[in-house]
Design an enzyme around this catalytic site. Structure first.
Site, PDB file in Angstrom:
ATOM      1  N   SER A 573       0.852  -1.185   0.000  1.00 39.60           N
ATOM      2  CA  SER A 573       0.000   0.000   0.000  1.00 39.60           C
ATOM      3  C   SER A 573       0.891   1.240   0.000  1.00 39.60           C
ATOM      4  CB  SER A 573      -0.948  -0.042   1.204  1.00 39.60           C
ATOM      5  OG  SER A 573      -1.919   0.960   1.127  1.00 39.60           O
ATOM      6  N   HIS A 688      -8.149  -5.062  -0.288  1.00 41.53           N
ATOM      7  CA  HIS A 688      -6.862  -4.407  -0.056  1.00 41.53           C
ATOM      8  C   HIS A 688      -5.920  -5.276   0.766  1.00 41.53           C
ATOM      9  CE1 HIS A 688      -4.070  -1.163  -0.067  1.00 41.53           C
ATOM     10  NE2 HIS A 688      -4.118  -0.982   1.238  1.00 41.53           N
TER      11      HIS A 688
END
Length: 719
Positions: A573, A688
């Site tokens: 991320s 995610h």
């Protein structure tokens, strides 16, 4: 043990300067790449499930899986990872219900999607708790032929019979909300149902919700989050619900929530307007439906309600309406009723951390505030008791030089769960009585790897501007200091997220036990030393965080812990952006990079999915001045031909609706265009977190450590 060493730092100063002159990547006079959508040759890869893009993904998955799963080390690593993530001897994370029962969400080989289950506190404390199933997500998914991933529940206090269950299709952030009866263990026929959307819902009473959802065209912010809060009565449609508050398209999001006391009584109905990722406004909904802004600083969080005292965490220096001056990092408190009546009511300082301290967790029991306080990245737990003029505290008698986490707290008394862990210390769970200070270890995880002869060091590296950056090194005590050690350097460095010492069974089994060294950096941008540590690397200062990470790599090499052929990096991320910056700025330091669900094209991050919400962290590419500092480090625009880039492993998820998979795809495509070998893998589920279920998590771990073995343990590295 943990020992600190700084004796050789003076000799390393010259080698750790990271000015633009010393950056390894050769400057290029080539035209700027992909500075607009029109000039980006790979913008088509942003079409998440488009046929052309998915064909590209399929081809790359076939190649990468063939290479990595074809390595003889893959299957043993996969089986070890699977055994760890599906193990039944993990500590079941406890959550107190209002009546004192313990809830837990559990996944294993038999419950791949997971099961919400319940037991008594006495039973939980035994070696074999007697669990009752509340909701089986595997059975639900099978019955409905759906790809459900459980995202939690919100239950109506104090009885907590009726709950809103959050179900995600494949792991996306967007969820469907359905009303569930936890007594009959069934969904309520004709009950509340909110279709798939980002956002949330909060109970006001049995027949009323406070909801923030996608209500149709024009109701979402530019970041893709709800812009409107409504009050919805049972039987109403979304369109019929009353609008209470509307934000602006430029906001990150708006949401509603409630303040309840330990008995579950509603004390205040609040609305949060997130102007950017760190700045917000808080409004109170009065009994007559009026919405009144509260006098709180833009950078602050309401963290608890203890014995009628409202506790707020400050993320900025602030002069209160009372005229009192407070500092960033302070915990302060007001008597709630008096403060709502008159916001000039004086506050009481609960806690002011020092420059090397940070508050990493706060929870409230019935009568106390329990705080996880870290000092130089080592944790302790304090119990604070409210008073009219001051709060007093005591420290729980827990193990030292470890990480601590404040878990679920009881509302009927002062019991609270506390977790204790370290890099070489298997996690343990303690039940503390905050009223008396008594602590009792109730669970411990067995060792998952052989840590015999291993140790943990804490060092510091001097960054380009002279700031000392702490980092931990986990290794075998007898490792040679000759640069020969395969070393994995992990970093994140953003969003005030702290990387604290913790036991990772998979890192230990798949890397440390096999002779690898594991390093965790604590650069600016994280929260290891409170809000100021984070703010030091915001926006125009983002490059400081990259230089901090690079300084750690240089320090490792200068100490002869490792060397360029043996050093790899990993991050996801925001950490994926970190990896991209290292790759483009200092490729001469590394021989491997695992780039997980990354941000990469920083000139378009604000146009993709939730990206607009991160302008507070990075700046706004649509503002010329801010665009200039972003473009200077954006990895996608700064990839160049003729550089010593190692073969990288990039992975992402099709279902990630937070960080767009286009970042990872375009990074791989650009590297290939420039002639570099790339391994790319995209999980078609998972969100995610890149793991919709435990089998996929195990596969991802095995792929990562197979790649790292090929790059750092083989001589020469395999491609």
């Amino acid at each position: 043990m943990i020992r600190s060493s700084a004796a050789v730092l003076a000799a390393l100063l010259a080698s750790t300067s990271l000015t633009s002159v010393s950056m390894a990547q050769t400057a290029s006079s080539a035209p700027a790449f992909a500075t607009s959508e029109a000039s980006d040759p790979y913008v088509w890869l942003e079409d998440v499930e488009g046929a052309r893009a998915m064909a590209w993904v399929k081809d790359h998955n076939t190649h990468s899986l063939g290479v990595l799963q074809g390595d003889p080390r893959y299957e043993p690593l996969h089986q070890q990872a699977l055994a760890i993530v599906q193990a039944r001897d993990r500590i079941p994370a406890p959550g107190f219900t209002h009546d004192g029962h313990i809830d837990n969400f559990w996944q294993d080989a038999q419950h791949v999607r997971g099961v919400w289950r319940r037991t008594t506190l006495d039973s939980y404390k035994t070696a074999e708790p007697q669990w009752e199933t509340v909701l089986d997500i595997d059975a639900l998914a099978e019955a409905e032929s759906a790809n459900w991933v459980y995202k939690g529940s919100t239950c109506l206090a104090p009885e907590e019979r009726y709950c809103l269950i959050s179900l995600s299709n494949g792991g996306k952030d967007a969820v469907t909300l359905r009303e569930f009866d936890s007594v009959t263990r069934s969904f309520v026929e004709g009950g509340f149902f909110l279709p798939e959307s980002k956002g949330g819902a909060t109970w006001l009473n049995k027949d009323t919700l406070l909801i923030s959802r996608d209500f149709g065209v024009g109701t979402l912010t530019n970041s893709g989050y709800p812009m409107i809060v409504k009050r919805m009565m049972r039987g109403q449609s979304l369109d019929q619900a009353d609008v209470l508050f509307m934000g602006e398209p430029t906001d990150v999001s708006v949401s509603g929530y409630t303040l309840r006391d330990a008995d579950g009584a509603l004390k205040a109905t609040l609305i949060n307007r997130s102007i950017d990722f760190y700045s917000s406004e808080t409004y109170r909904v009065t009994d007559d439906g009026a919405v009144v802004k509260l006098a709180l600083p833009a950078k602050s969080d309401i963290t608890g309600l203890v014995a009628g005292k409202l506790v707020v965490s400050l993320k900025q220096d602030w002069t209160a309406p009372s005229g009192q001056d407070f500092k960033s990092g302070d915990l302060i408190a007001w008597p709630l009723d008096a403060w709502l009546e008159d916001q000039a009511t004086p506050a009481v300082l609960v806690l002011r951390p020092t420059e090397r301290q940070a508050v990493e967790g706060v929870n409230a029991t019935r009568n106390t505030l329990v705080v996880a306080l870290y000092d130089n990245v080592r944790g302790s737990v304090r119990v604070y008791r409210p008073g009219d003029s001051e709060w007093t505290y005591s420290t729980l008698g827990l193990p030292q030089n470890v990480s601590v986490g404040v878990g679920s707290a009881s509302e009927t008394d002062d019991k609270v769960f506390v977790s204790v862990t370290g890099y070489l210390n298997p996690s343990s769970l303690w039940l503390a009585d905050a009223a008396t200070g008594a602590v009792d270890q109730v669970k411990s995880m067995p060792a998952k790897f052989d840590a015999t002869g291993m140790t943990v060091d804490q060092h510091e590296a001097r960054s380009a501007d002279g700031t000392m950056i702490p980092y931990f090194v986990v290794h075998k005590a007898d490792m040679p200091l000759d640069g020969s050690n395969p070393t994995l350097l992990y970093g994140y460095g953003g969003f005030e997220s702290s990387l604290l010492p913790g036991y990772s069974a998979t890192v230990g089994k798949l890397w440390l036990e096999r002779g690898g060294v594991y390093v965790i950096a604590n650069p600016r941008g994280g929260g290891e030393f409170g809000p100021r540590w984070h703010e030091a690397a915001l926006q125009q200062n983002r490059q400081r965080a990259h230089e901090d990470f690079q300084a750690v790599a240089l320090d490792l090499i200068a100490r002869d812990i490792t060397s360029q052929p043996k050093l790899g990096i990993m991050g996801g991320s925001q950490g994926g952006l970190f990896m991209g910056a290292m790759l483009t700025q200092r490729p001469d330091l590394i021989n491997a990079a695992v780039i997980q669900v990354p941000l990469f094209d920083m000139l378009r991050f604000h146009k993709l999915l939730a990206g607009a919400s991160w302008k507070g962290e990075y700046g706004d590419p649509d503002v010329p001045e801010e665009r200039a500092w972003i473009q200077a480090y954006s990895p996608y625009q700064n990839l160049r031909a003729g550089q010593p880039y190692p073969e990288v492993f990039i992975h992402t998820s099709t279902k990630d609706d937070r960080v767009h998979p286009g970042h990872a795809r375009k990074a791989a495509a650009r590297l290939e265009e420039l002639g570099y070998p790339v391994l790319f893998y995209e999980n078609t589920d998972g969100g995610h977190a890149a793991g919709a279920n435990l089998q996929e998590t195990a596969r991802r771990l095995a792929l990562e450590y197979t790649y790292l073995s090929r790059r750092l343990m083989d001589s020469p590295a395999k491609e």
